[in-house]
Design an enzyme around this catalytic site. Structure first.
Site, short mmCIF file in Angstrom:
data_model
loop_
_atom_site.label_atom_id
_atom_site.label_comp_id
_atom_site.label_asym_id
_atom_site.label_seq_id
_atom_site.Cartn_x
_atom_site.Cartn_y
_atom_site.Cartn_z
NE ARG A 1 -3.14 -2.98 0.27
CZ ARG A 1 -3.75 -3.62 -0.74
NH1 ARG A 1 -3.77 -3.10 -1.96
NH2 ARG A 1 -4.33 -4.78 -0.55
CG ASN B 1 1.24 -8.87 5.85
OD1 ASN B 1 0.54 -9.37 6.72
ND2 ASN B 1 0.70 -8.14 4.87
CE LYS C 1 -2.21 -9.03 8.66
NZ LYS C 1 -2.12 -8.51 7.27
CD GLU D 1 -5.16 -9.21 5.44
OE1 GLU D 1 -6.02 -8.64 4.75
OE2 GLU D 1 -4.08 -8.68 5.74
NE ARG E 1 -1.89 -4.02 12.28
CZ ARG E 1 -2.48 -4.40 11.16
NH1 ARG E 1 -2.46 -5.67 10.79
NH2 ARG E 1 -3.12 -3.54 10.41
NE ARG F 1 -12.61 -7.96 6.70
CZ ARG F 1 -11.84 -7.64 5.67
NH1 ARG F 1 -12.07 -8.14 4.48
NH2 ARG F 1 -10.82 -6.82 5.83
CE LYS G 1 -6.30 -2.71 9.54
NZ LYS G 1 -6.47 -3.21 8.16
CG ASP H 1 -8.82 -3.27 5.56
OD1 ASP H 1 -8.02 -2.60 6.23
OD2 ASP H 1 -8.47 -3.95 4.59
CD GLU I 1 -3.24 -0.47 12.15
OE1 GLU I 1 -2.85 -0.75 11.00
OE2 GLU I 1 -3.44 -1.34 13.02
CD GLU J 1 -5.45 -1.15 1.78
OE1 GLU J 1 -5.82 -2.30 1.49
OE2 GLU J 1 -5.02 -0.84 2.92
#
Length: 691
Positions: free
Chosen positions: A146, A188, A265, A269, A302, A313, A337, A342, A364, A370
């Site tokens: 991103r 990640n 994290k 994902e 997170r 979700r 977040k 998201d 966050e 993004e």
């Protein structure tokens, strides 16, 4: 309009051309020829920076400033006093004195301090949070997830030996707005970042940042004991795993004594985490917290998790984390977040905030755009964050984080106006009670206004009063453009609570029809918009997923009833009939059409406003913004046509007469596939050739 143009032309002739700039100086464009006299308590790297900045830039009265320590404030707070013609700056810490220096220069640039005055002046500032941190989603190969402004600043191949001038410039920019921490790498995460080789590289950056009051943090891969240490498990209750992390923490702090801690994290994902070993998030976080505690390090864990186990979700973070309230160590902060899905252009706040009173929480935000047009679209995000604080009390949070939008582009952020989001994040992290309008005013004056132009206007040297008035009108128009920009993006992308209608993979452009065989349902736009012949929207009321029950009673009742749910969240919480009567009196379908059209018209108006700024702003930055506004205007039409033509297939209703007609065919729009991934921004050529 013709008269206004004549005034701008006259002013241009009077002042002459504006000098060239490239945006690299950000909001730190003050002149450096002041030669002020500064008295400081002693010499140190941090104090030397504060003295240097003031010596070079301070032109106010008096020309002699005294810096000294004062233990009456919070550790990074400061007080600025002008008494009997003497200016004194005090703070308990050297970092606080540095922040005071930058604040004093900011006040000077705003013309709010340092003028001759018969009355004494005093300003006291204390940061709202001890931790004000940027999260970089930078990878070790210098790609940025991103990232829309070039490559990562961190040139890992050349570190630790070669230090770019941009590293110190980065630290200086952050210190000037009160940011005191940075996570260098992507959530990640590669376990390689914890290797001895890379810790030496991290140390080199930490050494550059330290004098500016910035601590370094790292994102870690929870499976590092397996990937880096050769263990057969990463189970947080396994004694060998515990021992590995303790040894690694000792090595880190031996290398970087003021290392801040870890960002994690986990079980999201595809990232490994404690749940892989039938352990809870609390057990995983606590194991790391115990390893860091002897060194006063912290763990930011997170709460961005989601899985197909629930039909909605948006409920997942609350379902996984709320039952763990009170189970985390005191040096763990749960990072949440701002919204429950998201970083969408508009979301209600995440109900997890306030639902864990015995657990430190931090918000966050996403500074990088993004879901708001990348670095091609103008979207000033401070109003979004201000909206969040309307629901979540700043005092309920322990810290604040922002996902950075910084890269190797000369102007740091891609879009010149994207710098405002970096600036606004820092200012709001320091003081969340600042209004987005106040911050926009600060940023505009420091970033775009020419020094000669400012002086002529403020000292009354500009003889043409009409031209002078035009300058002030333009300033007001630019500020209003910033203030309206995020709402315009919401309108032409996803108004009335629609969300996640983006193209597959990269999130640039509309694709509400997207259907990828075998992909997870919650990665598909149809999962969220649920358009059919009856209506559109995700039913999160008590008749649907019952996500409204996660909110406090007053908001639960407000959101749960389609008759009282605010229009901006209607399709977030309800599957509303096409003929539903909106608060405006329009049907839902008509209101949707009007909102999309309004967004398009606003961006076109932004183009007109910006064109009037040409005589005030250097050609390079002016043309850059002008070019991006052209892209944004075309993209806005793309969004409007794609979404309305697609949803019209379900509604079967006519477009209101006043709404601009589509210029695309739906079948053509369905063929558009941009050749980008989630690490890059589409170029003008790609967008001009979109097929």
């Amino acid at each position: 309009m013709k008269e206004l143009f004549s005034l701008f032309l006259l002013l241009f002739c009077l002042l002459g051309p504006v000098s060239a700039e490239d945006g690299s100086r950000l909001w730190l464009r003050q002149s450096t020829d002041a030669h002020a006299q500064i008295t400081a308590p002693h010499q140190s790297p941090t104090l030397n920076i504060a003295v240097r900045e003031l010596k070079q830039a301070w032109k106010g009265l008096p020309v002699t400033l005294v810096l000294k320590k004062d233990k009456q404030l919070s550790s990074e707070g400061f007080r600025i006093r002008q008494v009997n013609g003497k200016l004194t700056v005090t703070s308990p810490s050297e970092t606080g004195l540095l922040y005071a220096a930058y604040h004093l220069i900011r006040l000077q640039e705003m013309r709010n301090f340092g003028k001759p005055s018969e009355t004494d002046q005093e300003i006291t500032e204390n940061p709202a949070y001890d931790l004000r941190i940027l999260n970089h989603w930078d990878n070790l190969d210098r790609s940025i997830e991103r990232g829309y402004a070039g490559k990562s600043l961190w040139n890992w191949e050349e570190l630790p030996g070669t230090l770019s001038d941009r590293y110190e410039a980065y630290a200086r920019a952050n210190a000037s707005i009160g940011i005191n921490a940075t996570v260098l790498n992507n959530v990640n995460a590669s376990s390689k970042i914890l290797s001895t080789e890379y810790l030496e590289k991290v140390k080199a950056l930490a050494d550059v940042f330290r004098p500016y009051g910035i601590k370094v943090y790292l994102s870690i891969n929870f499976a590092s004991p397996m990937q880096l240490g050769g263990l057969s498990t990463a189970d947080p209750l396994d004694k060998d795993v515990i021992a590995w992390w303790k040894r690694k923490a000792k090595e880190i702090y031996r290398t970087i004594p003021d290392f801040g801690g870890f960002l994690v994290k986990a079980n999201s994902e595809g990232q490994p985490g404690p749940c892989d070993f039938n352990r809870t998030h609390a057990e995983g976080a606590n194991m790391l917290a115990d390893a860091l505690k002897p060194y006063k390090g912290i763990v930011m864990w997170r709460a961005f998790v989601y899985s197909p186990t629930d039909a909605d979700r948006a409920k997942q973070a609350y379902l996984e984390f709320q039952p763990l309230d009170g189970q985390f160590r005191n040096n763990v902060i749960v990072q949440i977040k701002n919204g429950p899905v998201d970083f969408q252009p508009r979301e209600p706040y995440s109900p997890l905030f306030g639902a864990m009173p015995r657990t430190p929480q931090m918000v966050e935000f996403q500074i990088t755009q993004e879901y708001l047009g990348f670095s091609n679209h103008l979207a000033y995000l401070a109003p979004m964050w201000e909206e969040f604080f309307d629901f979540v009390k700043p005092s309920s949070l322990k810290a604040i984080a922002g996902v950075a939008n910084i890269g190797t582009d000369t102007n740091w952020c891609g879009h010149p106006f994207a710098q405002a989001n970096w600036y606004a994040f820092g200012r709001m992290a320091w003081n969340p009670s600042l209004t987005s309008e106040t911050i926009a005013e600060e940023w505009l004056k420091q970033t775009f206004y020419n020094e000669e132009l400012k002086m002529k206007n403020e000292e009354g040297l500009q003889t043409d009063s009409a031209a002078n008035s035009s300058f002030l009108n333009l300033h007001s128009s630019l500020k209003q453009m910033m203030m309206e920009s995020r709402e315009a993006v919401v309108d032409y992308m996803m108004p009335l609570g629609l969300h996640h209608l983006f193209a597959w993979g990269h999130h640039y452009g509309p694709e509400p029809w997207c259907d990828v065989p075998g992909a997870r349902p919650d990665w598909m736009p149809s999962y969220y918009h649920k358009a059919d012949k009856q209506g559109i929207g995700f039913d999160r009321s008590h008749t649907g997923s019952n996500a409204t029950a996660q909110y406090p009673d007053s908001l639960c009742r407000l959101y749960d009833d389609i008759r009282t749910c605010p229009d901006e969240y209607l399709l977030w919480f309800h599957h509303a009939p096409w003929g539903h009567t909106m608060q405006s009196g329009h049907t839902l379908w008509d209101e949707l059409c009007y909102r999309y059209d309004h967004g398009v018209q606003q961006v076109r108006n932004f183009q007109k406003i910006w064109d009037l700024a040409e005589n005030y702003i250097d050609a390079k930055r002016f043309k850059d913004v002008q070019s991006r506004l052209k892209i944004q205007a075309r993209d806005a039409v793309w969004w409007k046509d794609a979404c309305l033509l697609y949803f019209q297939e379900f509604s079967g209703m006519r477009t209101p007469y006043e709404v601009e007609r589509p210029i695309h065919e739906l079948d053509d729009l369905k063929q558009v596939k941009l050749p980008i991934d989630n690490h890059e921004c589409p170029t003008p050529k790609m967008l001009n050739e979109r097929r």
